[in-house]
Design a protein around this motif. Structure first.
Motif, PDB file in Angstrom:
ATOM      1  N   ALA A   1       0.825  -1.206   0.000  1.00 35.65           N
ATOM      2  CA  ALA A   1       0.000   0.000   0.000  1.00 35.65           C
ATOM      3  C   ALA A   1       0.861   1.259   0.000  1.00 35.65           C
ATOM      4  CB  ALA A   1      -0.929  -0.007   1.213  1.00 35.65           C
ATOM      5  N   SER A   2       1.953   1.250   0.782  1.00 32.84           N
ATOM      6  CA  SER A   2       2.848   2.411   0.812  1.00 32.84           C
ATOM      7  C   SER A   2       3.498   2.632  -0.546  1.00 32.84           C
ATOM      8  CB  SER A   2       3.921   2.212   1.887  1.00 32.84           C
ATOM      9  OG  SER A   2       3.342   2.051   3.163  1.00 32.84           O
ATOM     10  N   GLY A   3       3.908   1.541  -1.221  1.00 33.99           N
ATOM     11  CA  GLY A   3       4.506   1.671  -2.550  1.00 33.99           C
ATOM     12  C   GLY A   3       3.521   2.219  -3.567  1.00 33.99           C
ATOM     13  N   LEU A   4       2.254   1.797  -3.475  1.00 33.26           N
ATOM     14  CA  LEU A   4       1.240   2.289  -4.400  1.00 33.26           C
ATOM     15  C   LEU A   4       0.989   3.781  -4.202  1.00 33.26           C
ATOM     16  CD1 LEU A   4      -0.839   1.548  -6.572  1.00 33.26           C
ATOM     17  CD2 LEU A   4      -2.461   1.041  -4.745  1.00 33.26           C
ATOM     18  N   VAL A   5       0.917   4.218  -2.953  1.00 34.59           N
ATOM     19  CA  VAL A   5       0.704   5.644  -2.677  1.00 34.59           C
ATOM     20  C   VAL A   5       1.888   6.476  -3.168  1.00 34.59           C
ATOM     21  CG1 VAL A   5       0.453   7.349  -0.829  1.00 34.59           C
ATOM     22  CG2 VAL A   5      -0.836   5.209  -0.725  1.00 34.59           C
ATOM     23  N   LEU A   6       3.101   5.970  -2.951  1.00 34.02           N
ATOM     24  CA  LEU A   6       4.286   6.694  -3.408  1.00 34.02           C
ATOM     25  C   LEU A   6       4.297   6.815  -4.927  1.00 34.02           C
ATOM     26  CD1 LEU A   6       6.983   8.023  -2.745  1.00 34.02           C
ATOM     27  CD2 LEU A   6       8.052   5.741  -2.820  1.00 34.02           C
ATOM     28  N   ALA A   7       3.937   5.748  -5.631  1.00 34.43           N
ATOM     29  CA  ALA A   7       3.884   5.799  -7.093  1.00 34.43           C
ATOM     30  C   ALA A   7       2.837   6.801  -7.563  1.00 34.43           C
ATOM     31  CB  ALA A   7       3.588   4.412  -7.655  1.00 34.43           C
ATOM     32  N   LEU A   8       1.708   6.862  -6.871  1.00 36.19           N
ATOM     33  CA  LEU A   8       0.669   7.822  -7.241  1.00 36.19           C
ATOM     34  C   LEU A   8       1.152   9.258  -7.065  1.00 36.19           C
ATOM     35  CD1 LEU A   8      -2.263   8.484  -8.010  1.00 36.19           C
ATOM     36  CD2 LEU A   8      -2.851   8.275  -5.579  1.00 36.19           C
ATOM     37  N   VAL A   9       1.863   9.520  -5.969  1.00 32.20           N
ATOM     38  CA  VAL A   9       2.387  10.866  -5.731  1.00 32.20           C
ATOM     39  C   VAL A   9       3.368  11.266  -6.834  1.00 32.20           C
ATOM     40  CG1 VAL A   9       3.799  12.254  -4.168  1.00 32.20           C
ATOM     41  CG2 VAL A   9       2.017  10.763  -3.241  1.00 32.20           C
ATOM     42  N   VAL A  10       4.207  10.335  -7.252  1.00 32.77           N
ATOM     43  CA  VAL A  10       5.170  10.636  -8.317  1.00 32.77           C
ATOM     44  C   VAL A  10       4.460  10.945  -9.629  1.00 32.77           C
ATOM     45  CG1 VAL A  10       7.027   9.668  -9.724  1.00 32.77           C
ATOM     46  CG2 VAL A  10       7.010   9.277  -7.249  1.00 32.77           C
ATOM     47  N   VAL A  11       3.439  10.148  -9.984  1.00 33.62           N
ATOM     48  CA  VAL A  11       2.706  10.379 -11.239  1.00 33.62           C
ATOM     49  C   VAL A  11       1.977  11.713 -11.197  1.00 33.62           C
ATOM     50  CG1 VAL A  11       0.806   9.526 -12.663  1.00 33.62           C
ATOM     51  CG2 VAL A  11       2.495   7.925 -11.751  1.00 33.62           C
ATOM     52  N   VAL A  12       1.342  12.024 -10.066  1.00 34.95           N
ATOM     53  CA  VAL A  12       0.619  13.288  -9.945  1.00 34.95           C
ATOM     54  C   VAL A  12       1.588  14.467 -10.019  1.00 34.95           C
ATOM     55  CG1 VAL A  12      -0.749  14.702  -8.365  1.00 34.95           C
ATOM     56  CG2 VAL A  12      -1.320  12.299  -8.690  1.00 34.95           C
ATOM     57  N   GLY A  13       2.758  14.330  -9.417  1.00 26.57           N
ATOM     58  CA  GLY A  13       3.751  15.405  -9.466  1.00 26.57           C
ATOM     59  C   GLY A  13       4.217  15.675 -10.885  1.00 26.57           C
ATOM     60  N   MET A  14       4.473  14.608 -11.644  1.00 27.29           N
ATOM     61  CA  MET A  14       4.911  14.809 -13.034  1.00 27.29           C
ATOM     62  C   MET A  14       3.797  15.387 -13.884  1.00 27.29           C
ATOM     63  SD  MET A  14       7.366  11.496 -13.775  1.00 27.29           S
ATOM     64  CE  MET A  14       6.057  10.298 -13.437  1.00 27.29           C
ATOM     65  N   ALA A  15       2.567  14.940 -13.664  1.00 27.32           N
ATOM     66  CA  ALA A  15       1.440  15.487 -14.432  1.00 27.32           C
ATOM     67  C   ALA A  15       1.230  16.965 -14.110  1.00 27.32           C
ATOM     68  CB  ALA A  15       0.170  14.691 -14.109  1.00 27.32           C
ATOM     69  N   PHE A  16       1.425  17.331 -12.854  1.00 24.16           N
ATOM     70  CA  PHE A  16       1.292  18.742 -12.486  1.00 24.16           C
ATOM     71  C   PHE A  16       2.361  19.595 -13.170  1.00 24.16           C
ATOM     72  CE2 PHE A  16       2.690  22.205  -9.708  1.00 24.16           C
ATOM     73  CZ  PHE A  16       1.538  22.983  -9.695  1.00 24.16           C
ATOM     74  N   ARG A  17       3.566  19.039 -13.273  1.00 27.57           N
ATOM     75  CA  ARG A  17       4.655  19.806 -13.935  1.00 27.57           C
ATOM     76  C   ARG A  17       4.319  20.073 -15.398  1.00 27.57           C
ATOM     77  NH1 ARG A  17       6.983  22.672 -16.274  1.00 27.57           N
ATOM     78  NH2 ARG A  17       9.221  23.134 -16.433  1.00 27.57           N
ATOM     79  N   VAL A  18       3.741  19.095 -16.070  1.00 24.00           N
ATOM     80  CA  VAL A  18       3.375  19.297 -17.481  1.00 24.00           C
ATOM     81  C   VAL A  18       2.250  20.316 -17.589  1.00 24.00           C
ATOM     82  CG1 VAL A  18       2.462  18.166 -19.538  1.00 24.00           C
ATOM     83  CG2 VAL A  18       4.134  16.973 -18.093  1.00 24.00           C
ATOM     84  N   SER A  19       1.230  20.186 -16.735  1.00 23.64           N
ATOM     85  CA  SER A  19       0.107  21.115 -16.773  1.00 23.64           C
ATOM     86  C   SER A  19       0.533  22.507 -16.329  1.00 23.64           C
ATOM     87  CB  SER A  19      -1.028  20.592 -15.881  1.00 23.64           C
ATOM     88  OG  SER A  19      -2.098  21.495 -15.836  1.00 23.64           O
ATOM     89  N   TRP A  20       1.474  22.575 -15.408  1.00 21.56           N
ATOM     90  CA  TRP A  20       1.939  23.859 -14.884  1.00 21.56           C
ATOM     91  C   TRP A  20       2.516  24.745 -15.990  1.00 21.56           C
ATOM     92  CZ3 TRP A  20       6.847  26.072 -14.673  1.00 21.56           C
ATOM     93  CH2 TRP A  20       6.985  27.186 -13.827  1.00 21.56           C
ATOM     94  N   ASN A  21       3.222  24.147 -16.928  1.00 19.66           N
ATOM     95  CA  ASN A  21       3.825  24.917 -18.025  1.00 19.66           C
ATOM     96  C   ASN A  21       2.756  25.592 -18.873  1.00 19.66           C
ATOM     97  OD1 ASN A  21       6.244  25.611 -19.696  1.00 19.66           O
ATOM     98  ND2 ASN A  21       5.148  24.392 -21.233  1.00 19.66           N
ATOM     99  N   ALA A  22       1.683  24.851 -19.216  1.00 19.32           N
ATOM    100  CA  ALA A  22       0.633  25.415 -20.062  1.00 19.32           C
ATOM    101  C   ALA A  22      -0.161  26.481 -19.316  1.00 19.32           C
ATOM    102  CB  ALA A  22      -0.290  24.295 -20.536  1.00 19.32           C
TER     103      ALA A  22
END
Length: 296
Positions: free
Chosen positions: A6-27
């Motif tokens: 469960a901890s690994g799944l939450v950590l992976a989700l945080v990483v994906v959300v962080g990268m998606a925010f970086r892409v959206s942040w530019n636009a």
């Protein structure tokens, strides 16, 4: 799922959300510059839009009922707005890193341009309103208590047993001078059982002999009251007979013992004793009590 997975799944989700925010942040930063935001405001603009989406997502996990529906609408609305602005950023090359203070048209068609500018400028104001509302709802939310199923409540506790009257044989054996014992006094529950069998069976004078196809509630209440009154009267007669026999044997029962024998109060038993004495005094044919088995 174990804690490590469960901890690994939450950590992976945080990483994906962080990268998606970086892409959206530019636009979103470039769109903010195009509608007149300064350098600092354009850097904070993506946090307003995507940050409220994260807040609405957390609120949907906490709230229930109508409040959860409101949080879902806010989440869906800001998700669509962010997607639309990212889409416009990809269509208009002039939006790619424009200079600060330079206004850029978001669409060639005037109505579409005005609508997009309205959406982009209203998102920060909406974030203040909707964000405050969601936080207030989360802080004032009280989860509903989980009720236990009826069959699990007090499963380990014993059931309440009804009061069982003590037979006269346990209160004290009443016998004649020669040592013979009187028959045990029947309990009230036994009397009620006998009466119920008799009423439902062969007794033609019982209160339930008259049967109607579908009696109303009032008739049922009247019959029940008549039946209970008949049983109480039968109990009173038995108690008086028991006291009379004990008096004839020379060992009259006390009011307390008589009441316990029939599961009644001491005052009720005292009334039955007084009724027996009044009957004995007024009966001219039996001026005195005769002991059982003795000579008159």
């Amino acid at each position: 799922m174990n804690r490590k997975a469960a901890s690994g799944l939450v950590l992976a989700l945080v990483v994906v959300v962080g990268m998606a925010f970086r892409v959206s942040w530019n636009a979103l930063r470039d769109v903010a510059r195009a509608i007149g935001a300064d350098e600092q405001a354009s850097l904070l603009y993506p946090f307003v839009v995507d940050g409220l989406m994260a807040l609405a997502l957390i609120a949907t996990l906490v709230l229930t009922g109508r409040d959860k529906t409101v949080a879902l609408w806010i989440l869906g609305g800001y998700t669509v707005a962010s997607l639309l602005l990212n889409y416009v950023h990809g269509l208009v090359p002039a939006l790619h890193a424009p200079e600060v203070g330079t206004l850029v048209r978001l669409a060639d068609w005037d109505p579409a341009h005005y609508a997009l500018v309205l959406i982009a400028t209203s998102l920060p104001v909406g974030a203040i309103f909707f964000g405050s509302d969601l936080v207030a709802k989360v802080l004032h939310h009280r989860p509903a208590p989980v009720s236990e199923p009826a069959y699990e409540r007090r499963a380990d506790s014993s059931a309440h047993l009804p009061h069982t009257p003590v037979p006269a044989a346990h209160v004290g054996a009443v016998g004649s001078p020669s040592g013979t014992e009187l028959p045990a006094v029947p309990t009230v529950s036994a009397l009620v059982g006998e009466g119920a069998d008799g009423v439902g069976g062969e007794d033609p004078h019982g209160p339930h002999t008259l049967r109607t196809p579908e009696p109303g509630a009032q008739e049922e209440d009247t019959r029940q009251a008549q039946f209970e009154e008949a049983e109480l009267e039968r109990t009173r007669q038995d108690a008086r007979r028991t006291y009379a026999e004990s008096a004839q044997a020379g060992r009259p029962l006390s009011a307390r013992a008589l009441g316990e024998a029939y599961g009644m109060s001491e005052s009720w038993a005292r009334k039955q004793i007084l009724a027996v004495r009044d009957t004995s005094d007024s009966d001219s044919h039996h001026p005195h009590l005769v002991a059982v088995g003795g000579e008159s």
